[in-house]
Each structure stands twice: as structure tokens, then as C-alpha cells.
Design an enzyme around this catalytic site. Structure first.
Site, PDB file in Angstrom:
ATOM      1  N   CYS A 146       0.887  -1.150   0.044  1.00 53.20           N
ATOM      2  CA  CYS A 146      -0.008  -0.003   0.124  1.00 53.20           C
ATOM      3  C   CYS A 146       0.960   1.130   0.139  1.00 53.20           C
ATOM      4  O   CYS A 146       1.436   1.519   0.937  1.00 53.20           O
ATOM      5  CB  CYS A 146      -1.018  -0.101   1.189  1.00 53.20           C
ATOM      6  SG  CYS A 146      -1.913   1.448   1.380  1.00 53.20           S
ATOM      7  N   CYS A 188      -0.249   3.739   2.527  1.00 52.07           N
ATOM      8  CA  CYS A 188       0.319   3.171   4.266  1.00 52.07           C
ATOM      9  C   CYS A 188       1.691   3.555   4.115  1.00 52.07           C
ATOM     10  O   CYS A 188       2.306   4.289   5.266  1.00 52.07           O
ATOM     11  CB  CYS A 188       0.054   1.980   4.367  1.00 52.07           C
ATOM     12  SG  CYS A 188      -1.463   1.230   3.910  1.00 52.07           S
TER      13      CYS A 188
END
Length: 195
Positions: free
Chosen positions: A79, A82
Site C-alpha cells: 500500500c 500506508c
């Protein structure tokens, strides 16, 4: 008539040694600038990764039972959002480590599927704010600016309503199936062959 030299007189050609010296100096300067650029960029990169945050995070079972409020982050190593938020989350964790738990749950691990279903995780990062009693008080999904996340953590620690209880930003979609996929038995070599 003047005795000055004509305007268009040819210039004296540069010697071979002078050309080589000039080229050598250009190469040295280019190398020095390249090294400076690489070192400058290296110092600006994120110094912490999501994997490091996860490794140092509080386990979920400890977080819901130790009497401190918790910030639970559903994440994945792939991600990009993230990863982008990792330095900010590391700073917040360092700032509030004695007042709140920071929990990291990897959506690629089917162990967390019940929690993903419970909190309806369909995009990451997905943050759940839990009171000191383990009750969910708010959610934030996606790329949340550091100041908004800090305000939410501060309110959570103080036990007051979160100012940005349903914050939402850019997310990465999660595509985890509800049931874990069955693993093939490595001893069943011929079972994949169809006649």
C-alpha cells in the site's frame, strides 16, 4: 589608417592538453554533483517503513486489555498510501507511546479477517479508534494529513469526541476474499491435470 589588428582575426586553437584538462574538470564536477544529489535525496527519504511499524506495534489482544486507548491501522506492505503515512504515524506513536496503543493489522493475513469484517475494511489504510475499554469510537480511512490524525489521537487520549471522527482520504482497495483459499496438497501432483 590604423595599426590595430583586424576584427575577424582567427583565434589561436586550444592545445590538446588544455582540452583534456577542461574535460577532466567537467567530469569531476559532474561526479561531485551526482554524489551530492544522491546523498541529498537519500536523507530526505522515509526513514521508517510500514513493516517496521508493524514489527514494533502493540498486539491487538494486549491493546484491548491494557486500559489504554488504541489506534488500530489496517494496512498492507504494498500500500503506497500506508508507506507515505508511515513517518507521520511513527512520530505520533513516539509522541503518544505512553498514553495510547498503536496496533498494525495486515489485511493480507487472513488471521485478521474477522476484524476486517467487523470494521468493514474495504480500503487501506483504515484506522479504527478504540476507547480504553476497547469500544470503537471513530474511523478514518485513507491518506489522512498528520495534523488531522494528531488531533484525533489527542482527543482519543483525552477521552473527548474526535474532531474528525469520519475522516476520509485516498485509499488503496482491499480485495481479500471472505473465505481463505484452499491450499493444494503438494503430494497430489496429478490432480491439476484435466483429460
Amino acid at each position: 589608417m590604423t595599426t590595430e589588428a583586424p576584427v575577424n582575426t582567427p583565434t589561436k586553437p586550444e592545445s590538446k592538453f588544455g582540452q583534456r584538462l577542461r574535460n577532466f574538470l567537467i567530469v569531476i564536477v559532474a561526479i561531485a554533483l551526482s554524489v551530492a544529489l544522491v546523498l541529498g535525496l537519500r536523507t530526505e527519504t522515509n526513514s521508517i517503513s510500514v513493516a517496521e511499524l508493524a514489527k514494533n506495534s502493540t498486539p491487538l489482544d494486549v491493546a484491548v486489555s491494557n486500559g489504554k486507548p488504541s489506534i488500530v491501522e489496517f494496512y498492507a506492505d504494498w500500500c503506497t498510501v500506508c508507506q507515505k503515512m508511515a513517518p507521520d504515524m511513527a512520530e505520533l506513536e513516539q509522541q503518544y507511546a505512553d498514553k495510547a496503543n498503536f496496533v498494525m493489522l495486515n489485511v493480507d493475513n487472513t488471521k485478521w479477517l474477522p476484524e476486517m469484517l467487523k470494521y468493514r475494511v474495504d480500503g487501506i489504510p483504515h484506522f479504527i479508534f478504540l476507547t480504553k475499554d476497547g469500544e470503537s469510537t471513530a474511523q478514518a480511512i485513507g491518506d489522512i494529513p498528520r495534523n488531522i490524525m494528531a488531533n484525533n489521537v489527542e482527543a482519543l487520549v483525552a477521552g473527548t469526541p474526535l474532531p474528525y471522527a469520519q475522516a476520509s482520504g485516498k485509499t488503496s482497495k482491499v480485495s481479500t476474499s471472505v473465505a481463505p483459499k484452499p491450499q493444494d496438497d503438494p503430494r497430489s501432483h496429478g490432480s491439476q491435470v484435466v483429460n
